[in-house]
Design a protein around this motif. Structure first.
Motif, PDB file in Angstrom:
ATOM      1  N   LEU A 114      -4.416  17.762 -19.841  1.00  0.00           N
ATOM      2  CA  LEU A 114      -5.128  18.152 -21.065  1.00  0.00           C
ATOM      3  C   LEU A 114      -5.630  16.926 -21.819  1.00  0.00           C
ATOM      4  CD1 LEU A 114      -2.897  21.044 -22.438  1.00  0.00           C
ATOM      5  CD2 LEU A 114      -5.092  21.213 -21.306  1.00  0.00           C
ATOM      6  N   ILE A 115      -4.809  15.879 -21.871  1.00  0.00           N
ATOM      7  CA  ILE A 115      -5.155  14.718 -22.699  1.00  0.00           C
ATOM      8  C   ILE A 115      -6.050  13.741 -21.934  1.00  0.00           C
ATOM      9  CG2 ILE A 115      -4.211  12.696 -23.871  1.00  0.00           C
ATOM     10  CD1 ILE A 115      -1.682  14.595 -24.332  1.00  0.00           C
ATOM     11  N   ALA A 116      -5.653  13.400 -20.700  1.00  0.00           N
ATOM     12  CA  ALA A 116      -6.374  12.353 -19.973  1.00  0.00           C
ATOM     13  C   ALA A 116      -7.666  12.875 -19.369  1.00  0.00           C
ATOM     14  CB  ALA A 116      -5.470  11.761 -18.896  1.00  0.00           C
ATOM     15  N   TYR A 117      -7.612  14.044 -18.740  1.00  0.00           N
ATOM     16  CA  TYR A 117      -8.789  14.497 -18.004  1.00  0.00           C
ATOM     17  C   TYR A 117      -9.686  15.425 -18.818  1.00  0.00           C
ATOM     18  CZ  TYR A 117      -6.749  12.161 -14.050  1.00  0.00           C
ATOM     19  OH  TYR A 117      -6.245  11.187 -13.236  1.00  0.00           O
ATOM     20  N   LEU A 118      -9.117  16.212 -19.738  1.00  0.00           N
ATOM     21  CA  LEU A 118      -9.975  17.059 -20.571  1.00  0.00           C
ATOM     22  C   LEU A 118     -10.335  16.374 -21.881  1.00  0.00           C
ATOM     23  CD1 LEU A 118      -8.525  20.649 -20.083  1.00  0.00           C
ATOM     24  CD2 LEU A 118     -10.328  19.464 -18.838  1.00  0.00           C
ATOM     25  N   GLY A 119      -9.709  15.240 -22.165  1.00  0.00           N
ATOM     26  CA  GLY A 119     -10.084  14.459 -23.341  1.00  0.00           C
ATOM     27  C   GLY A 119      -9.704  15.101 -24.664  1.00  0.00           C
ATOM     28  N   LEU A 120      -8.671  15.939 -24.678  1.00  0.00           N
ATOM     29  CA  LEU A 120      -8.254  16.563 -25.936  1.00  0.00           C
ATOM     30  C   LEU A 120      -7.367  15.598 -26.721  1.00  0.00           C
ATOM     31  CD1 LEU A 120      -7.331  20.044 -24.457  1.00  0.00           C
ATOM     32  CD2 LEU A 120      -9.427  19.397 -25.614  1.00  0.00           C
ATOM     33  N   PRO A 121      -7.382  15.698 -28.065  1.00  0.00           N
ATOM     34  CA  PRO A 121      -6.558  14.784 -28.860  1.00  0.00           C
ATOM     35  C   PRO A 121      -5.066  15.001 -28.610  1.00  0.00           C
ATOM     36  CG  PRO A 121      -7.580  16.452 -30.248  1.00  0.00           C
ATOM     37  CD  PRO A 121      -8.170  16.606 -28.896  1.00  0.00           C
ATOM     38  N   SER A 122      -4.337  13.906 -28.325  1.00  0.00           N
ATOM     39  CA  SER A 122      -2.945  14.054 -27.905  1.00  0.00           C
ATOM     40  C   SER A 122      -2.058  14.602 -29.013  1.00  0.00           C
ATOM     41  CB  SER A 122      -2.402  12.718 -27.414  1.00  0.00           C
ATOM     42  OG  SER A 122      -2.562  11.737 -28.411  1.00  0.00           O
ATOM     43  N   LEU A 123      -2.374  14.258 -30.270  1.00  0.00           N
ATOM     44  CA  LEU A 123      -1.553  14.749 -31.380  1.00  0.00           C
ATOM     45  C   LEU A 123      -1.573  16.282 -31.413  1.00  0.00           C
ATOM     46  CD1 LEU A 123       0.077  13.703 -33.845  1.00  0.00           C
ATOM     47  CD2 LEU A 123      -2.002  13.933 -35.179  1.00  0.00           C
ATOM     48  N   ALA A 124      -2.773  16.852 -31.297  1.00  0.00           N
ATOM     49  CA  ALA A 124      -2.904  18.314 -31.352  1.00  0.00           C
ATOM     50  C   ALA A 124      -2.318  18.963 -30.099  1.00  0.00           C
ATOM     51  CB  ALA A 124      -4.371  18.693 -31.519  1.00  0.00           C
ATOM     52  N   VAL A 125      -2.621  18.389 -28.931  1.00  0.00           N
ATOM     53  CA  VAL A 125      -2.123  18.966 -27.676  1.00  0.00           C
ATOM     54  C   VAL A 125      -0.604  19.001 -27.671  1.00  0.00           C
ATOM     55  CG1 VAL A 125      -1.859  18.546 -25.206  1.00  0.00           C
ATOM     56  CG2 VAL A 125      -4.113  18.403 -26.254  1.00  0.00           C
ATOM     57  N   THR A 126       0.030  17.881 -28.068  1.00  0.00           N
ATOM     58  CA  THR A 126       1.478  17.842 -27.940  1.00  0.00           C
ATOM     59  C   THR A 126       2.179  18.615 -29.053  1.00  0.00           C
ATOM     60  OG1 THR A 126       1.531  15.648 -28.955  1.00  0.00           O
ATOM     61  CG2 THR A 126       1.538  15.753 -26.567  1.00  0.00           C
ATOM     62  N   ILE A 127       1.492  18.899 -30.169  1.00  0.00           N
ATOM     63  CA  ILE A 127       2.061  19.854 -31.123  1.00  0.00           C
ATOM     64  C   ILE A 127       2.096  21.229 -30.453  1.00  0.00           C
ATOM     65  CG2 ILE A 127       1.630  21.146 -33.256  1.00  0.00           C
ATOM     66  CD1 ILE A 127       0.727  18.593 -34.543  1.00  0.00           C
ATOM     67  N   GLY A 128       1.030  21.536 -29.696  1.00  0.00           N
ATOM     68  CA  GLY A 128       0.987  22.799 -28.963  1.00  0.00           C
ATOM     69  C   GLY A 128       2.066  22.880 -27.902  1.00  0.00           C
ATOM     70  N   THR A 129       2.205  21.822 -27.096  1.00  0.00           N
ATOM     71  CA  THR A 129       3.195  21.894 -26.025  1.00  0.00           C
ATOM     72  C   THR A 129       4.611  21.763 -26.580  1.00  0.00           C
ATOM     73  OG1 THR A 129       2.775  19.564 -25.526  1.00  0.00           O
ATOM     74  CG2 THR A 129       1.709  21.179 -24.136  1.00  0.00           C
ATOM     75  N   LEU A 130       4.733  21.145 -27.762  1.00  0.00           N
ATOM     76  CA  LEU A 130       6.046  21.135 -28.430  1.00  0.00           C
ATOM     77  C   LEU A 130       6.534  22.568 -28.616  1.00  0.00           C
ATOM     78  CD1 LEU A 130       7.314  19.053 -31.311  1.00  0.00           C
ATOM     79  CD2 LEU A 130       7.030  21.439 -31.831  1.00  0.00           C
ATOM     80  N   ALA A 131       5.641  23.420 -29.121  1.00  0.00           N
ATOM     81  CA  ALA A 131       6.008  24.828 -29.302  1.00  0.00           C
ATOM     82  C   ALA A 131       6.133  25.530 -27.951  1.00  0.00           C
ATOM     83  CB  ALA A 131       4.976  25.528 -30.176  1.00  0.00           C
ATOM     84  N   LEU A 132       5.197  25.237 -27.039  1.00  0.00           N
ATOM     85  CA  LEU A 132       5.170  25.939 -25.755  1.00  0.00           C
ATOM     86  C   LEU A 132       6.437  25.668 -24.931  1.00  0.00           C
ATOM     87  CD1 LEU A 132       3.704  27.597 -23.588  1.00  0.00           C
ATOM     88  CD2 LEU A 132       2.587  25.506 -22.839  1.00  0.00           C
ATOM     89  N   PHE A 133       6.780  24.383 -24.764  1.00  0.00           N
ATOM     90  CA  PHE A 133       7.940  24.054 -23.919  1.00  0.00           C
ATOM     91  C   PHE A 133       9.242  24.549 -24.543  1.00  0.00           C
ATOM     92  CE2 PHE A 133       5.292  20.239 -22.338  1.00  0.00           C
ATOM     93  CZ  PHE A 133       4.660  21.043 -21.419  1.00  0.00           C
ATOM     94  N   ARG A 134       9.349  24.423 -25.884  1.00  0.00           N
ATOM     95  CA  ARG A 134      10.550  24.933 -26.547  1.00  0.00           C
ATOM     96  C   ARG A 134      10.600  26.449 -26.375  1.00  0.00           C
ATOM     97  NH1 ARG A 134      14.920  22.246 -27.614  1.00  0.00           N
ATOM     98  NH2 ARG A 134      13.806  20.575 -28.674  1.00  0.00           N
ATOM     99  N   GLY A 135       9.417  27.081 -26.453  1.00  0.00           N
ATOM    100  CA  GLY A 135       9.349  28.529 -26.260  1.00  0.00           C
ATOM    101  C   GLY A 135       9.785  28.914 -24.851  1.00  0.00           C
ATOM    102  N   LEU A 136       9.323  28.153 -23.857  1.00  0.00           N
ATOM    103  CA  LEU A 136       9.723  28.448 -22.477  1.00  0.00           C
ATOM    104  C   LEU A 136      11.228  28.264 -22.311  1.00  0.00           C
ATOM    105  CD1 LEU A 136       6.803  26.877 -20.402  1.00  0.00           C
ATOM    106  CD2 LEU A 136       7.249  29.275 -20.901  1.00  0.00           C
ATOM    107  N   ALA A 137      11.794  27.257 -22.987  1.00  0.00           N
ATOM    108  CA  ALA A 137      13.246  27.060 -22.921  1.00  0.00           C
ATOM    109  C   ALA A 137      13.955  28.315 -23.423  1.00  0.00           C
ATOM    110  CB  ALA A 137      13.650  25.843 -23.744  1.00  0.00           C
TER     111      ALA A 137
END
Lengths: 364, 348
Positions: free
Chosen positions: A146-169
């Motif tokens: 998401l960050i390297a190849y799609l060029g999305l801002p890492s701050l926003a992406v990892t706030i999203g995956t922060l919720a996503l991965f914790r949710g998957l846990a």
């Protein structure tokens, strides 16, 4: 000017343009002696100062707190510090390259949850550990794409995956906690080397520290990360594969976060979905305290090591000294702010002094 | 550079593009995806469980969203100026506990005074952030990460093990979050008022527009003569003030306030803004979008409960939503960048 965290590629521009209104910069070299060189540079640099502060704090604590200088203390202090230290290593590289990763603690939580469920499901522990590391790798790769190849801002992406991965846990393990890990393994993770009090796992951690330090400071890849954080365009011009470098960094972050998750699970012998929650901010605080610039392009592993140990030592010393825990977080926060504000104030004073000297100097 | 779909009027509408109808401009709204998502979520849930849109159901939805909404509005002001405030959860906690202790110390204090004092405390904490950031010229992320710990520590030191419960406050204050006006909960009306006032400020005033200019390009804004330092400071003060308001409302709405009230809230607030279409690097987004983003995030919980979906899925869905918002934002910015390039090429 104070941009949050990182910048997207379009926003990145060469550093000299940034401190707006500081016109004195160009004349600085004329009056102030040139930058330090050789031994002075190493002995007076930011890292060295952090290490001196650490030594002073350790000495002071050893002298004033009766129980501080003992193997037991060393053991507990290091055991407490290991998760932060582990994740701080790849985080240093990520922040130096001008990005950030807020999802690290969630990845650790996810691997912890996975470990619990797989182990309870009757899988051999070796396979469980391999799968957990793989899960961390995949989580890191997800961030990386998401960050390297799609060029999305890492701050926003990892706030999203922060919720996503914790949710998957949570999805994986729910409210349960798994505790019956092999006793041999859990006791290994809290065992000490002889009478020194140093945890056995610390050997592995030290190997990782050295590996990350070598990669960052002595390989073209690592030097490229500084270039990347300093100016993306320049990095591209000198032939650095920007996307690939960033992707590799997130792979490393994911994998090391998984390691931290495994360590956490075995140390407390409890797999829960909320393990390590909130660790992301502690890690970032330690990394920034260690002298890494949030804008990227500046920082070092020895500095971060000192930063992590400094926070750990102060916390433990205050705890031993029966200072209530509430003071600890005030100290952490203040340290963080002072460590970034002090250099700015120092340079402002230097500039003001310089400006006065230039004004009062006789014209040639 | 704000090549992304800035809310402000485009500098040069290319000739031939002036006939854009109301529908077209509606389609260009940055808030459209989040509004659609919210409508879809509510419609599907209501279709499967009619109780979801009962009077009490709607009331609960609004009540749950209120506090996050107010915080998201304040955070939007800060993010638009290319800053961030991670300390809002700690500010909320401090003010909420402060409210509890005010009532404990002086039970007869008029409620208005409590609101004013709570908001002043929040504004003071916001000013502390803002001053450090603007004067020391240090990134907001670092400063507010530091004050997140400091404010939380002060709250811990102050509260210790003490907690104030619903019984410790006057009935009238607790009633604020129970009473309704024309069917709407009172504290939600306060939140709606806040959204309206700040939205008008952002769209209708010179100062509000300045914030977008600062976020798009701080150097250009400074050269243009915008008092960047003052505006950024103001954004932080208002954000603190709103976090203070949210803190007072928290004390009214929830049963207990103590040392850990509001912990971990900061990322939810930023997430609400991001979902609502506020670009994390400043320069674009609206407070209305952020408020709807907050409503969407809090509605998911109730919808999952109404649909009898495992509550453990909730956070994963929130994560997917945030990622979707980021991707949509990226697509929009790439598209508008391409359009701008074409328009520029035509003008030459």
């Amino acid at each position: 000017m104070s941009a949050p965290g990182t910048r997207t590629p379009e926003e990145k521009r060469p550093r000299p343009a940034r401190p707006a209104g500081r016109k004195a910069d160009t004349t600085k070299v004329l009056a102030i002696p040139k930058g330090r060189t050789g031994a002075a540079r190493i002995l007076l640099g930011r890292d060295a100062v952090m290490i001196y502060v650490l030594i002073v704090v350790v000495l002071y604590a050893s002298l004033t707190i009766p129980r501080f200088a003992s193997p037991v203390t060393v053991g507990f202090l290091l055991l407490d510090v290991i998760p932060t230290l582990l994740i701080a290593l790849p985080m240093t590289l990520v922040i130096i390259s001008g990005e950030i990763d807020l999802s690290v603690a969630s990845i650790a939580g996810l691997t912890s949850a996975l470990m619990g469920v797989l182990w309870q499901g009757g899988m051999p522990i070796a396979l469980v550990l391999v799968l957990c590391l793989l899960a961390g790798l995949v989580a890191g790769a997800f961030n990386g794409v998401l960050i390297a190849y799609l060029g999305l801002p890492s701050l926003a992406v990892t706030i999203g995956t922060l919720a996503l991965f914790r949710g998957l846990a949570l999805v994986v393990i729910g409210d349960n906690a798994v505790a019956n890990f092999p006793p041999g393994l859990t006791s290994f993770f809290t065992s000490k080397i002889g009478g020194t009090g140093i945890p056995t796992v610390m050997i592995g951690v030290v190997v990782l520290v050295i590996a990350f330090a070598v990669v960052l400071h002595f390989t073209p890849f690592g030097r490229g990360l500084f270039a990347l954080g300093y100016s993306r365009e320049a990095a591209t011009f000198v032939g650095i594969d920007v996307a690939r470098s960033k992707f590799l960094l997130y792979l490393a972050t994911g994998t090391v976060s998984a390691l931290a998750g495994i360590y956490w699970t075995l140390r407390y012998s409890s797999a829960r979905s909320d393990n390590a929650s909130g660790l992301e901010l502690a890690v970032i605080a330690a990394v920034l305290l260690g002298g890494v610039s949030i804008f990227g392009g500046k920082g070092s592993i020895p500095g971060v090591l000192a930063g992590v140990l400094l926070i750990g030592t102060i916390n433990y010393a205050l705890k031993l000294d029966r200072v209530s825990e509430v003071v600890l977080i005030i100290v952490t926060g203040s340290l963080l702010i002072i460590s970034v504000v002090a250099p700015n104030i120092a340079s402002a004073i230097r500039e003001a002094r310089h400006a006065r000297r230039v004004r009062t100097a006789p014209l040639p | 550079m704000s090549l992304d779909g800035t809310v402000g009027a485009p500098a040069h509408p290319a000739p031939g593009h002036e006939r854009s109808s109301v529908l077209a401009s509606l389609l260009k709204l940055r808030e459209l995806p989040v509004i659609l998502a919210l409508v879809l979520l509510v419609a599907v849930t209501a279709a499967l469980n009619p109780l979801f849109l009962s009077e009490q159901g709607i009331k609960d939805l609004l009540l749950n969203a209120t506090i996050l909404m107010i915080l998201a509005v304040g955070q939007t002001l800060v993010i638009i100026t290319r800053n961030i405030d991670l300390s809002v959860g700690s500010i909320l906690g401090l003010v909420a506990f402060g409210t509890g202790s005010m009532f404990a110390a002086a039970p007869d204090l008029p409620i208005v005074v409590v609101f004013v004092l709570g908001m002043l405390l929040g504004a003071a904490l916001g000013a502390f952030n803002g001053l450090l950031i603007t004067i020391a010229k240090v990134p907001a992320l670092v400063i507010t990460l530091g004050t997140l710990y400091i404010f939380r520590g002060i709250n811990n030191a102050w509260a210790g093990g003490t907690q104030y419960f619903a019984g410790d406050r006057p009935q009238a204050f607790g009633d604020l979050s129970v009473d309704t006006f024309l069917g709407f909960p009172l504290i939600t009306l306060i939140a709606v008022g806040v959204v309206a006032v700040v939205a008008v400020y952002m769209f209708g005033t010179r100062q509000g527009r300045d914030l977008y200019a600062i976020g798009s390009d701080p150097d250009a804004a400074r050269l243009f003569g915008i008092p960047v330092t003052r505006r950024v400071l103001l954004a932080f003060v208002v954000n603190g003030l709103l976090a203070g308001l949210a803190g007072v409302l928290y004390a009214s709405r929830f049963n207990s306030v103590g040392a850990t009230t509001g912990a971990g809230l900061e990322l939810d607030v930023v997430a609400a803004a991001v979902v609502g279409g506020v670009a994390i690097f400043g320069g674009s987004g609206t407070v209305l979008g952020a408020a709807i983003g907050a409503l969407l995030l809090t509605t998911i919980t109730s919808a999952l409960t109404a649909l009898r979906v495992d509550k453990f899925w909730q956070q994963a869905i929130v994560g997917v939503l945030i990622l979707a918002a980021v991707v949509i934002d990226r697509i929009a910015s790439v598209r508008s960048a391409r359009k701008l390039r074409i328009a520029e090429a035509r003008n030459v």
